[in-house]
Write a protein that holds these residues in place. Structure first.
Motif, PDB file in Angstrom:
ATOM      1  N   ASP A   1      24.004  30.762  27.818  1.00 21.17           N
ATOM      2  CA  ASP A   1      24.641  30.428  28.308  1.00 21.17           C
ATOM      3  C   ASP A   1      25.848  31.721  29.642  1.00 21.17           C
TER       4      ASP A   1
ATOM      5  N   PRO B   1      33.039  20.227  26.803  1.00 16.69           N
ATOM      6  CA  PRO B   1      34.577  20.446  27.029  1.00 16.69           C
ATOM      7  C   PRO B   1      35.102  21.967  26.737  1.00 16.69           C
ATOM      8  N   THR B   2      34.530  21.824  26.749  1.00 11.90           N
ATOM      9  CA  THR B   2      34.607  23.743  26.215  1.00 11.90           C
ATOM     10  C   THR B   2      33.859  23.994  26.610  1.00 11.90           C
ATOM     11  N   HIS B   3      34.725  26.210  26.585  1.00 13.26           N
ATOM     12  CA  HIS B   3      35.007  27.163  27.704  1.00 13.26           C
ATOM     13  C   HIS B   3      33.949  27.531  27.786  1.00 13.26           C
ATOM     14  N   ASP B   4      32.620  27.300  26.811  1.00 10.14           N
ATOM     15  CA  ASP B   4      30.927  27.835  27.488  1.00 10.14           C
ATOM     16  C   ASP B   4      30.115  26.445  27.927  1.00 10.14           C
ATOM     17  N   ASP B   5      31.063  25.960  28.579  1.00 12.17           N
ATOM     18  CA  ASP B   5      29.894  24.551  29.170  1.00 12.17           C
ATOM     19  C   ASP B   5      30.088  25.058  30.693  1.00 12.17           C
TER      20      ASP B   5
ATOM     21  N   TYR C   1      38.988   6.707  26.977  1.00  7.94           N
ATOM     22  CA  TYR C   1      39.785   7.483  26.036  1.00  7.94           C
ATOM     23  C   TYR C   1      41.847   6.573  25.842  1.00  7.94           C
TER      24      TYR C   1
ATOM     25  N   ARG D   1      40.838   3.577  23.318  1.00  9.18           N
ATOM     26  CA  ARG D   1      40.413   3.784  21.729  1.00  9.18           C
ATOM     27  C   ARG D   1      42.028   4.392  21.866  1.00  9.18           C
TER      28      ARG D   1
ATOM     29  N   ASN E   1      43.094  14.401  27.586  1.00 10.66           N
ATOM     30  CA  ASN E   1      43.139  16.187  27.785  1.00 10.66           C
ATOM     31  C   ASN E   1      42.687  16.850  28.919  1.00 10.66           C
ATOM     32  N   ALA E   2      42.905  18.093  28.807  1.00  8.58           N
ATOM     33  CA  ALA E   2      42.751  19.119  29.536  1.00  8.58           C
ATOM     34  C   ALA E   2      40.766  19.344  29.523  1.00  8.58           C
ATOM     35  N   ALA E   3      41.154  19.120  28.589  1.00  8.63           N
ATOM     36  CA  ALA E   3      39.095  19.719  27.904  1.00  8.63           C
ATOM     37  C   ALA E   3      38.763  18.676  27.988  1.00  8.63           C
ATOM     38  N   ARG E   4      39.012  17.247  27.869  1.00  9.17           N
ATOM     39  CA  ARG E   4      38.219  16.134  28.337  1.00  9.17           C
ATOM     40  C   ARG E   4      37.852  15.463  30.148  1.00  9.17           C
TER      41      ARG E   4
END
Lengths: 245, 245
Positions: free
Chosen positions: A51, A78-82, A110, A113, A118-121
């Protein structure tokens, strides 16, 4: 082995520290290899990188220049390492931001459901300019195609669903036909006659795969080619060279 | 993720049409990755190429220049498609021929079993000049090391035996420590606090690996680093952020 081959070529780029550290055993390479072979697209090279921005950008550039298609796996969550989407955008010099088409898909998902968008999504709606989306029926967050690079998720069931979305858009070649013949002798006994046979069929590839079973050595010979008649003719010669016991 | 890392670097080169065609699922990458991690050598890249001379030679050159160690798998058997040894010799511009030390090993092995030491078997004694042999306790035909490239067989049990022969000759670094924390929430919920945590521990790598179980989404967080105290401190913070239900 020399094989006259008009098929489109492909490479795969697997992105992820978890593969290189030995934590996770990659499953996507084996799956994609099988699917491409069925379609008549020749997978010529696979690279696995971590990564790391420079590693991803330079691999995308090298592989997209060298092959007709590139398939990537991993790093679009959605994460910082993506960081795959941003790296692919950089590799092609196109801008990237949250894009309306992807945002609408995710927002609806979303909302249905009752989950917060959120920001990550929202990160998963970051799509490079000029890219076309790859449908993700499993978890909605789309993959995308920029030029000849198809960017897909690393989670195996999502990867497979995205491959199924991409495959119909590709022009395949002649599927590689393959037949296997089992010889109950060690590879070193088979090698010379097999080499002679391979020399007489330059359009076929003949692979030899040793195994041991119950303490005895054996060899599987796999003959591959786009001409079924040639594969068949070579198999008959092989069977005559090594008749069954 | 930025990780201050003084460990030696490594790459792997898997050679074989059978992997790229999807016939065989590679097992050696996962094994080597785990062994290198235990030793404190960082596997940074893996390439898979076909049994093609140009592809092998250029990959050997590129990887041996870029990394401290290169481990190859496949293509050193007795058949016509086993061209790895010749390609490695060419990559380094050294000559290659049947070498006495390897020939003696193989001759004794076949003599002891009453088997003929034929031309195909003799091929396995082709070793580049200046190479040191890698012991093969399974089937005797040796691997070899030229400069920083360790050339090994593709058959998994032989590959593993050769890795065991090579490992004690390497100088490892600080083994990467790793702890995993399971969170029963989807990755997109975890992403923001995890990104903040990762930013405060620049020497650690924090990976996030989504899964589904019984229809529910979850995320495994893996924190890796060479400092056990730092990994421990970050794990405590993570557990406080996401207490168990």
């Amino acid at each position: 082995m020399s094989t006259v081959n008009p098929n489109p070529s492909a490479a795969m780029l697997v992105i992820g520290d978890e593969i290189l550290s030995g934590r996770t055993r990659d499953a996507n390479m084996y799956y994609l290899a099988g699917e491409l072979t069925k379609l008549g697209v020749d997978l010529k090279e696979v690279r696995v990188v971590s990564d790391d921005k420079n590693a991803i950008v330079s691999a995308v550039r090298a592989l997209s220049t060298a092959y007709d298609h590139v398939f990537t796996s991993g790093g679009i969550g959605p994460t910082h390492d993506d960081i795959t989407a941003d790296c692919v955008a950089e590799a092609f010099g196109v801008s990237i931001d949250v894009r309306d088409d992807a945002r609408v898909l995710l927002a609806a998902h979303y909302a249905a459901r009752g989950a917060e968008f959120n920001a990550a999504r929202m990160r998963m709606a970051r799509i490079p300019d000029t890219a076309t989306l790859i449908e993700n029926p499993v978890s909605i967050a789309p993959g995308f195609t920029v030029q000849n690079v198809h960017v897909m998720a690393g989670v195996p069931n999502i990867f497979q669903a995205m491959v199924a979305s991409v495959m119909p858009t590709l022009t395949g070649g002649s599927p590689l036909l393959s037949q296997t013949y089992r010889i109950d002798s060690p590879e070193s006994t088979v090698a010379e006659p097999l080499g002679d046979l391979a020399a007489r069929y330059p359009d076929l590839s003949m692979g030899s795969y040793p195994f041991t079973q119950d303490g005895a050595f054996g060899t599987n010979i796999v003959i591959r080619g786009v001409s079924g008649a040639q594969v068949e003719a070579a198999m008959i010669e092989l069977a005559n060279l090594f008749p069954r016991g």
